[in-house]
Enzyme design. Structure first.
Site, short mmCIF file in Angstrom:
data_model
loop_
_atom_site.label_atom_id
_atom_site.label_comp_id
_atom_site.label_asym_id
_atom_site.label_seq_id
_atom_site.Cartn_x
_atom_site.Cartn_y
_atom_site.Cartn_z
CE LYS A 52 52.13 11.74 -30.89
NZ LYS A 52 53.53 12.09 -30.57
CD GLN A 96 56.40 9.77 -29.99
OE1 GLN A 96 55.78 10.48 -30.77
NE2 GLN A 96 56.07 9.70 -28.71
CG ASP A 119 56.02 17.06 -31.22
OD1 ASP A 119 54.89 16.86 -30.71
OD2 ASP A 119 56.80 16.15 -31.53
N1 GUN Z 1 57.22 11.60 -26.44
C1 GUN Z 1 56.29 11.76 -25.47
N2 GUN Z 1 55.42 12.73 -25.81
C2 GUN Z 1 55.83 13.21 -27.01
C3 GUN Z 1 55.32 14.23 -27.87
O1 GUN Z 1 54.35 14.91 -27.60
N3 GUN Z 1 56.03 14.40 -29.03
C4 GUN Z 1 57.12 13.67 -29.35
N4 GUN Z 1 57.74 13.95 -30.50
N5 GUN Z 1 57.61 12.74 -28.57
C5 GUN Z 1 56.96 12.51 -27.40
#
Ligand code: GUN
Length: 293
Positions: A52, A96, A119
């Site tokens: 990211k 995350q 998100d």
């Molecule tokens: N853990 C697995 N996929 C995601 C996601 O798309 N966003 C976040 N914040 N955590 C994750």
């Protein structure tokens, strides 16, 4: 059979975002800025967050990574969320998941300002999405819709089965596919571990979205001729055929299912590559105040 090329579409979208950011900068507007909070050292989370942050750089965004050890208190993390909510330079941020067991994920998600919730996990964004209002839609469902849109795959009036009812994929994509929109207007059946006659439901469907996380679960005998197959599964399994010692398997037995399909997403190279670009798109929308003017 046409292969849905997630790699190409993701690259196209990254280029589109980069052009737009460039243009914003020449107009004197602020550079979009995404922050990510990472707790602990989970291998998959480290990989995702690094991806990211790297992608932000590729499209000209600013990014900030905030790290904590896995003994961080819930109060400290909530304070960080609060600080990010109030930081005017940050357009959007993510925490995350998963978080360590002593921290309530729901509390943390609900502490995020919905205007910065790129998100799309906050109940306000989920609720707005259900109502068909502008909302931040979470990365994987948004990526699936984008692929369907860019390949001009017809969905109106089609039967669509979603296999898997997770909050992050199954539930939201079932709503998006059934809403009055294009893509959308499908007749959706949401299946899960308690579903009876699962094989028959899948076999009668025009569009199959497999998001159950069981490698190779969907076989050729379960798919009708001409179906559209979207494979969301990404399971890491040990392999002696690759240098890393691992390979990624989807929820669909690709080799035998692909010849029967009108369209299919590969794993890797399909839906997975779309998730980071969906997050970038949401961050751009946050910077432009598109969802909450
Ligand atoms: N853990 C697995 N996929 C995601 C996601 O798309 N966003 C976040 N914040 N955590 C994750």
């Amino acid at each position: 059979m046409q292969l849905i090329d997630g790699k190409k579409i993701a690259a196209d979208i990254r280029a589109e975002i980069a052009r737009e950011v460039e243009e914003m900068k020449t107009r004197g507007l602020k550079t979009p800025h995404l922050a990510a909070v990472l707790v602990g050292h989970d291998g998959a989370s480290e990989t995702y967050v690094a991806g990211k942050v790297k992608s932000c750089g590729e499209v000209g965004f600013k990014s900030t990574l905030i790290r904590y050890e896995d003994d961080v208190t819930e109060a400290r993390l909530l304070q960080t969320v609060h600080d990010l909510n109030n930081d005017t330079d940050i357009d959007g941020f993510i925490v995350q998941l998963p978080l360590p067991a002593h921290i309530s994920e729901q509390k943390v998600i609900e502490a995020i300002d919905p205007r910065k919730d790129v998100d799309g996990f906050h109940p306000v964004n989920l609720g707005r999405m259900v109502l068909g209002l502008p909302a931040f839609v979470s990365a994987t469902p948004a990526g699936i819709i984008e692929l369907i849109k860019r390949y001009n795959i017809p969905t109106s009036g089609k039967s669509c089965v979603v296999v898997g009812r997770s909050n992050i994929v199954g539930k939201p994509i079932s709503i998006l596919m059934s809403q009055k929109a294009d893509p959308g207007d499908a007749t959706v059946t949401l299946c899960h571990s308690r579903t009876r006659n699962l094989d028959e439901i899948i076999r009668s469907s025009d569009i199959i979205i497999a998001a159950l996380g069981k490698p190779q679960f969907i076989t050729a005998g379960m798919v009708k001729e001409g179906a559209v197959v979207i494979d969301v599964g990404i399971t890491r399994v040990k392999s002696d055929q690759t240098k890393s010692g691992f390979k990624l398997l989807g929820d669909v037995k690709f080799d035998e299912v692909a010849p029967k399909c009108s369209y299919i997403t590969p794993v890797p190279g399909g839906v997975g590559l779309m998730t980071v670009v969906s997050l970038l798109k949401n961050t751009l929308k946050a910077a432009k105040r598109e969802i909450f003017p």
